[in-house]
Write a protein that holds these residues in place. Structure first.
Motif, PDB file in Angstrom:
ATOM      1  N   ARG A  92      52.081 -23.592  15.845  1.00 14.61           N
ATOM      2  CA  ARG A  92      53.289 -24.392  15.692  1.00 14.61           C
ATOM      3  C   ARG A  92      53.221 -25.462  14.596  1.00 14.61           C
ATOM      4  N   ILE A  93      52.522 -25.173  13.506  1.00 13.44           N
ATOM      5  CA  ILE A  93      52.502 -26.124  12.396  1.00 13.44           C
ATOM      6  C   ILE A  93      53.822 -25.997  11.640  1.00 13.44           C
ATOM      7  N   PHE A  94      54.493 -27.137  11.502  1.00 18.73           N
ATOM      8  CA  PHE A  94      55.801 -27.159  10.857  1.00 18.73           C
ATOM      9  C   PHE A  94      56.052 -28.542  10.275  1.00 18.73           C
ATOM     10  N   VAL A  95      56.589 -28.566   9.078  1.00 19.46           N
ATOM     11  CA  VAL A  95      57.023 -29.801   8.439  1.00 19.46           C
ATOM     12  C   VAL A  95      58.445 -29.569   7.953  1.00 19.46           C
ATOM     13  N   LYS A  96      59.314 -30.538   8.194  1.00 19.19           N
ATOM     14  CA  LYS A  96      60.712 -30.421   7.756  1.00 19.19           C
ATOM     15  C   LYS A  96      60.763 -30.073   6.269  1.00 19.19           C
ATOM     16  N   PRO A  97      61.665 -29.189   5.873  1.00 20.58           N
ATOM     17  CA  PRO A  97      61.733 -28.768   4.465  1.00 20.58           C
ATOM     18  C   PRO A  97      61.826 -29.921   3.473  1.00 20.58           C
ATOM     19  N   GLU A  98      62.559 -30.968   3.816  1.00 16.26           N
ATOM     20  CA  GLU A  98      62.716 -32.088   2.875  1.00 16.26           C
ATOM     21  C   GLU A  98      61.440 -32.919   2.722  1.00 16.26           C
ATOM     22  N   CYS A  99      60.441 -32.674   3.570  1.00 12.38           N
ATOM     23  CA  CYS A  99      59.175 -33.420   3.511  1.00 12.38           C
ATOM     24  C   CYS A  99      58.052 -32.599   2.885  1.00 12.38           C
ATOM     25  N   ARG A 100      58.332 -31.377   2.529  1.00  8.62           N
ATOM     26  CA  ARG A 100      57.298 -30.503   1.968  1.00  8.62           C
ATOM     27  C   ARG A 100      56.965 -30.885   0.532  1.00  8.62           C
ATOM     28  N   GLY A 101      55.760 -30.539   0.130  1.00  8.81           N
ATOM     29  CA  GLY A 101      55.307 -30.842  -1.215  1.00  8.81           C
ATOM     30  C   GLY A 101      54.836 -32.277  -1.382  1.00  8.81           C
ATOM     31  N   LYS A 102      54.706 -33.003  -0.280  1.00 14.08           N
ATOM     32  CA  LYS A 102      54.298 -34.410  -0.340  1.00 14.08           C
ATOM     33  C   LYS A 102      52.983 -34.653   0.398  1.00 14.08           C
ATOM     34  N   GLY A 103      52.329 -33.590   0.848  1.00 12.36           N
ATOM     35  CA  GLY A 103      51.043 -33.724   1.523  1.00 12.36           C
ATOM     36  C   GLY A 103      51.107 -33.815   3.030  1.00 12.36           C
ATOM     37  N   ALA A 104      52.303 -33.771   3.619  1.00  7.71           N
ATOM     38  CA  ALA A 104      52.422 -33.917   5.070  1.00  7.71           C
ATOM     39  C   ALA A 104      51.781 -32.739   5.809  1.00  7.71           C
ATOM     40  N   ALA A 105      52.038 -31.519   5.380  1.00  8.01           N
ATOM     41  CA  ALA A 105      51.480 -30.345   6.059  1.00  8.01           C
ATOM     42  C   ALA A 105      49.958 -30.338   5.936  1.00  8.01           C
ATOM     43  N   ARG A 106      49.448 -30.665   4.768  1.00  9.68           N
ATOM     44  CA  ARG A 106      47.991 -30.714   4.569  1.00  9.68           C
ATOM     45  C   ARG A 106      47.375 -31.786   5.454  1.00  9.68           C
ATOM     46  N   ALA A 107      48.048 -32.924   5.594  1.00 10.98           N
ATOM     47  CA  ALA A 107      47.542 -33.994   6.446  1.00 10.98           C
ATOM     48  C   ALA A 107      47.522 -33.575   7.917  1.00 10.98           C
ATOM     49  N   VAL A 108      48.574 -32.896   8.384  1.00 10.41           N
ATOM     50  CA  VAL A 108      48.605 -32.402   9.763  1.00 10.41           C
ATOM     51  C   VAL A 108      47.491 -31.379   9.970  1.00 10.41           C
ATOM     52  N   LEU A 109      47.322 -30.467   9.026  1.00  7.40           N
ATOM     53  CA  LEU A 109      46.283 -29.445   9.127  1.00  7.40           C
ATOM     54  C   LEU A 109      44.903 -30.091   9.218  1.00  7.40           C
ATOM     55  N   SER A 110      44.619 -31.038   8.359  1.00  5.54           N
ATOM     56  CA  SER A 110      43.330 -31.730   8.363  1.00  5.54           C
ATOM     57  C   SER A 110      43.109 -32.475   9.679  1.00  5.54           C
ATOM     58  N   PHE A 111      44.137 -33.130  10.176  1.00  5.43           N
ATOM     59  CA  PHE A 111      44.058 -33.844  11.446  1.00  5.43           C
ATOM     60  C   PHE A 111      43.719 -32.879  12.583  1.00  5.43           C
ATOM     61  N   LEU A 112      44.385 -31.731  12.604  1.00 10.64           N
ATOM     62  CA  LEU A 112      44.123 -30.742  13.659  1.00 10.64           C
ATOM     63  C   LEU A 112      42.710 -30.168  13.546  1.00 10.64           C
ATOM     64  N   GLU A 113      42.235 -29.962  12.339  1.00  8.11           N
ATOM     65  CA  GLU A 113      40.849 -29.499  12.162  1.00  8.11           C
ATOM     66  C   GLU A 113      39.867 -30.523  12.721  1.00  8.11           C
ATOM     67  N   ILE A 130      53.812 -12.607   7.522  1.00  8.98           N
ATOM     68  CA  ILE A 130      53.650 -12.158   6.139  1.00  8.98           C
ATOM     69  C   ILE A 130      54.671 -12.798   5.199  1.00  8.98           C
ATOM     70  N   HIS A 131      55.775 -13.300   5.735  1.00  9.79           N
ATOM     71  CA  HIS A 131      56.807 -13.920   4.898  1.00  9.79           C
ATOM     72  C   HIS A 131      56.606 -15.428   4.743  1.00  9.79           C
ATOM     73  N   GLN A 132      55.572 -15.976   5.344  1.00  9.14           N
ATOM     74  CA  GLN A 132      55.267 -17.410   5.260  1.00  9.14           C
ATOM     75  C   GLN A 132      54.364 -17.660   4.041  1.00  9.14           C
ATOM     76  N   HIS A 133      54.865 -17.353   2.858  1.00  7.11           N
ATOM     77  CA  HIS A 133      54.052 -17.442   1.637  1.00  7.11           C
ATOM     78  C   HIS A 133      53.526 -18.851   1.376  1.00  7.11           C
ATOM     79  N   GLU A 134      54.354 -19.858   1.591  1.00  5.93           N
ATOM     80  CA  GLU A 134      53.913 -21.237   1.358  1.00  5.93           C
ATOM     81  C   GLU A 134      52.832 -21.645   2.353  1.00  5.93           C
ATOM     82  N   ALA A 135      52.971 -21.227   3.595  1.00  2.00           N
ATOM     83  CA  ALA A 135      51.964 -21.551   4.603  1.00  2.00           C
ATOM     84  C   ALA A 135      50.643 -20.859   4.273  1.00  2.00           C
ATOM     85  N   ILE A 136      50.715 -19.595   3.910  1.00  2.00           N
ATOM     86  CA  ILE A 136      49.496 -18.856   3.555  1.00  2.00           C
ATOM     87  C   ILE A 136      48.794 -19.542   2.384  1.00  2.00           C
ATOM     88  N   ALA A 137      49.551 -19.954   1.385  1.00  2.00           N
ATOM     89  CA  ALA A 137      48.968 -20.651   0.233  1.00  2.00           C
ATOM     90  C   ALA A 137      48.329 -21.976   0.668  1.00  2.00           C
TER      91      ALA A 137
END
Length: 166
Positions: A92-113, A130-137
């Motif tokens: 369930r990792i998700f960041v609102k589209p308007e907040c993407r590209g600012k490091g929020a998803a990477r910060a959540v991922l690191s916190f969960l790790e 397979i269609h989650q290209h940005e998440a896979i990247a």
């Protein structure tokens, strides 16, 4: 990104533009994030290929559920790690589209790790579509490698499986 850690029970991370901390997933504002994630993902895949965890699962004691909130306190994103005996699984990792590209998803991922590591997980696994290209990247940039299905998952042409040793 400016970050600050506190004790495990009150662990929080100050990130540019907000704070990440463990919270309950059954709050109305967080449920709205999960609904937004489902609204995005469900049309992309057949129903039998949707593996999102139900909120009741996210409330289990072996799950660490994190929310990133903006400076004004609004929930901007979320994610969970389920910590089992053999591995941790990101969900369930998700960041609102308007907040993407600012490091929020990477910060959540690191916190969960960090949460998984603190709970004894030596490896973190995930399934994404397979269609989650940005998440896979994002996962690849964070050091995740592709792997075969794990746990109860089976081969699925709509799924990508990844892992990262901690």
């Amino acid at each position: 990104m400016r970050m600050q850690e506190r004790t495990r029970s009150g662990m929080a991370r100050e990130a540019t533009g907000g704070t990440i901390r463990l919270e309950r997933p059954d709050q109305p504002e967080v449920l709205a994030l999960i609904d937004e994630l489902d609204a995005y993902q469900k049309p992309l895949y057949p129903p039998e290929c949707h593996y999102g965890a139900d909120v009741s699962v996210l409330l289990a004691p072996e799950v660490a559920f994190a929310v990133i909130r903006g400076e004004e306190g609004a929930a901007l994103g979320c994610g969970a790690v389920w910590c089992g005996a053999e591995f941790g699984e990101l969900k369930r990792i998700f960041v609102k589209p308007e907040c993407r590209g600012k490091g929020a998803a990477r910060a959540v991922l690191s916190f969960l790790e960090e949460q998984a590591r603190a709970r004894g997980c030596a490896v973190v696994m995930l399934e994404t579509g397979i269609h989650q290209h940005e998440a896979i990247a994002l996962y690849q940039r964070a050091g995740y490698d592709f792997c075969p299905p794990f746990g109860d998952y089976r081969e699925d042409p709509h799924s990508v499986f990844m892992r990262k040793p901690l």
